[in-house]
Design a protein around this motif. Structure first.
Motif, PDB file in Angstrom:
ATOM      1  N   VAL A  31      19.005   0.481  11.037  1.00  0.00           N
ATOM      2  CA  VAL A  31      17.962  -0.344  10.420  1.00  0.00           C
ATOM      3  C   VAL A  31      18.561  -1.291   9.387  1.00  0.00           C
ATOM      4  O   VAL A  31      18.160  -2.460   9.288  1.00  0.00           O
ATOM      5  CB  VAL A  31      16.865   0.536   9.796  1.00  0.00           C
ATOM      6  N   ASN A  32      19.533  -0.815   8.630  1.00  0.00           N
ATOM      7  CA  ASN A  32      20.154  -1.659   7.607  1.00  0.00           C
ATOM      8  C   ASN A  32      20.835  -2.887   8.209  1.00  0.00           C
ATOM      9  O   ASN A  32      20.923  -3.936   7.562  1.00  0.00           O
ATOM     10  CB  ASN A  32      21.167  -0.860   6.788  1.00  0.00           C
ATOM     11  N   LYS A  33      21.314  -2.761   9.456  1.00  0.00           N
ATOM     12  CA  LYS A  33      21.957  -3.895  10.112  1.00  0.00           C
ATOM     13  C   LYS A  33      20.999  -5.061  10.326  1.00  0.00           C
ATOM     14  O   LYS A  33      21.430  -6.211  10.426  1.00  0.00           O
ATOM     15  CB  LYS A  33      22.529  -3.455  11.468  1.00  0.00           C
ATOM     16  N   MET A  34      19.703  -4.777  10.420  1.00  0.00           N
ATOM     17  CA  MET A  34      18.722  -5.843  10.663  1.00  0.00           C
ATOM     18  C   MET A  34      17.656  -5.899   9.571  1.00  0.00           C
ATOM     19  O   MET A  34      16.599  -6.500   9.751  1.00  0.00           O
ATOM     20  CB  MET A  34      18.067  -5.643  12.035  1.00  0.00           C
ATOM     21  N   LYS A  35      17.955  -5.288   8.436  1.00  0.00           N
ATOM     22  CA  LYS A  35      16.966  -5.217   7.355  1.00  0.00           C
ATOM     23  C   LYS A  35      16.569  -6.602   6.854  1.00  0.00           C
ATOM     24  O   LYS A  35      15.392  -6.876   6.601  1.00  0.00           O
ATOM     25  CB  LYS A  35      17.508  -4.376   6.199  1.00  0.00           C
ATOM     26  N   ARG A  36      17.543  -7.489   6.720  1.00  0.00           N
ATOM     27  CA  ARG A  36      17.251  -8.851   6.237  1.00  0.00           C
ATOM     28  C   ARG A  36      16.285  -9.543   7.178  1.00  0.00           C
ATOM     29  O   ARG A  36      15.302 -10.169   6.738  1.00  0.00           O
ATOM     30  CB  ARG A  36      18.541  -9.642   6.114  1.00  0.00           C
ATOM     31  N   SER A  63      18.638 -16.048  13.368  1.00  0.00           N
ATOM     32  CA  SER A  63      19.074 -14.665  13.600  1.00  0.00           C
ATOM     33  C   SER A  63      17.912 -13.678  13.570  1.00  0.00           C
ATOM     34  O   SER A  63      18.041 -12.547  14.051  1.00  0.00           O
ATOM     35  CB  SER A  63      20.114 -14.254  12.556  1.00  0.00           C
ATOM     36  N   THR A  64      16.764 -14.109  13.017  1.00  0.00           N
ATOM     37  CA  THR A  64      15.601 -13.227  12.948  1.00  0.00           C
ATOM     38  C   THR A  64      15.145 -12.801  14.340  1.00  0.00           C
ATOM     39  O   THR A  64      14.606 -11.710  14.529  1.00  0.00           O
ATOM     40  CB  THR A  64      14.440 -13.931  12.215  1.00  0.00           C
TER      41      THR A  64
END
Length: 281
Positions: A31-36, A63-64
Motif C-alpha cells: 500500500v505504501n508503494k501507491m499511497k501518494r 502515475s495516479t
C-alpha cells in the motif's frame, strides 16, 4: 512396536502460527508503494463532476492511473473488459486509450460510483482492506512453509550437518552416490526438502502437512512408499518422510500400508519425542 491407529490419532489438526493468517508487513509495503497516488484519488471522493475531475487529475498526475487496478483487487497492470460496444485491454502503466475511454472503464466497473457517492471515505484504508483479502491467497504457501520451518527446528536441535532444498543430482555430485534408481535413470529432477549428512549415511527428507483430505494424499503416500522401497537398495542412503495433519484421517488406507512397510515415517509427535536425534546420532 508402533501401532498405526495410535500414531494416526497423534496427528495434529493444525500447525498455524500467528503469522499464518495475514502478512501485515507485506500489506503495508504494497500500500505504501501507491499511497501518494491513492491520496490524490481521495480528492475525488464525493465529487459531483467526477469524470471531468478524474481527467484533470490524471493529466496533472499520470502515475495516479497505476493504482486503479488494486481498487478492483487486481494485481496486474493490464485489465481486459468487454461489452456490446467492444473489447479492450486497458494498460494502467502505459496508457493505450484516451482518458475518456478510461472514464468508461471507471464508470462501467463501478469505481466512479464508489468514489463519487462517498461509499468509501479513504482509498488508502480501502486498499489496505483489499490487500488483506488478497493476502489470504498466500496462506497455502505459508502453510507449506510452516511444516518445513517446524521440521527444520527439530533438525537443528540434533546438531547435524544439513541442507535445504537440495536436488538429487547435487547429492550425487557432492557425495558420489548413485541415485539412478530413484531418479528413474536420470530422467527425474527430484528436489528434497532437507538432506542430512552423518558420518556414514545420507538422509533425504520430505515433509508435508495436510489439514484436509483429497486424492493427492493417496498419491503422495503411494509415491513415497515407492521411493522408500527403491532407496533400500542404495548403500549409505535412507529416505525419511515426515507428515502430519487431520486430512490423513480421511485417507488412511494407503497411509497405513506405507506405515507398515516404510522404516522412517514420522509425524510431529515423533519429533517431539526426539526421533530425529535417535536416528542421526
Amino acid at each position: 512396536m508402533r501401532v498405526f491407529e495410535d500414531w494416526l490419532q497423534s496427528m495434529k489438526l493444525s500447525i498455524n502460527g500467528y503469522d499464518y493468517y495475514v502478512d501485515f508487513q507485506k500489506i503495508y509495503e504494497n500500500v505504501n508503494k501507491m499511497k501518494r497516488e491513492l491520496c490524490l484519488l481521495n480528492s475525488l471522493i464525493g465529487s459531483p463532476n467526477i469524470q471531468e475531475e478524474f481527467i484533470s487529475l490524471i493529466k496533472e498526475y499520470p502515475s495516479t492511473l497505476q493504482c486503479i487496478p488494486i481498487l478492483l483487487a487486481v494485481r496486474q497492470h493490464e485489465i481486459y473488459a468487454q461489452d456490446e460496444e467492444g473489447s479492450y485491454l486497458y494498460d494502467f502503466c502505459n496508457p493505450n486509450y484516451s482518458l475518456k475511454q478510461y472514464c468508461v472503464f471507471m464508470e462501467k466497473t463501478g469505481l466512479f460510483d464508489l468514489i463519487s457517492h462517498h461509499i468509501v471515505n479513504n482509498l488508502v484504508d480501502y486498499a489496505l482492506g483489499i490487500e488483506t483479502g488478497l493476502d489470504s491467497n498466500g496462506r497455502k504457501n505459508r502453510g507449506g512453509h510452516q511444516m518445513e520451518h517446524l521440521v527444520e527446528r527439530y533438525i537443528k536441535k540434533t546438531g547435524v550437518e544439513y541442507y535445504k532444498e537440495m536436488y538429487l543430482t547435487e547429492i550425487e555430485e557432492k557425495w558420489g552416490l548413485d541415485l539412478s534408481s530413484i531418479s528413474a535413470e536420470g530422467t527425474s529432477t527430484k528436489r528434497w526438502d532437507f538432506v542430512v549428512k552423518t558420518d556414514n549415511m545420507v538422509y533425504v527428507i520430505e515433509t508435508n502437512f495436510y489439514a484436509s483430505g483429497g486424492s493427492k494424499l493417496n498419491e503422495t503416500s503411494r509415491s513415497y512408499k515407492m521411493i522408500a522401497e527403491e532407496a533400500r537398495n542404495i548403500p549409505n542412503i535412507e529416505f525419511i518422510w515426515i507428515t502430519d495433519g487431520g486430512g490423513w484421517k480421511k485417507a488412511k488406507r494407503n497411509l497405513e500400508e506405507t506405515f507398515n512397510t516404510m522404516k522412517h515415517l514420522y509425524n510431529i509427535h515423533d519429533m517431539e519425542q526426539g526421533v530425529l536425534k535417535n536416528i542421526f546420532q
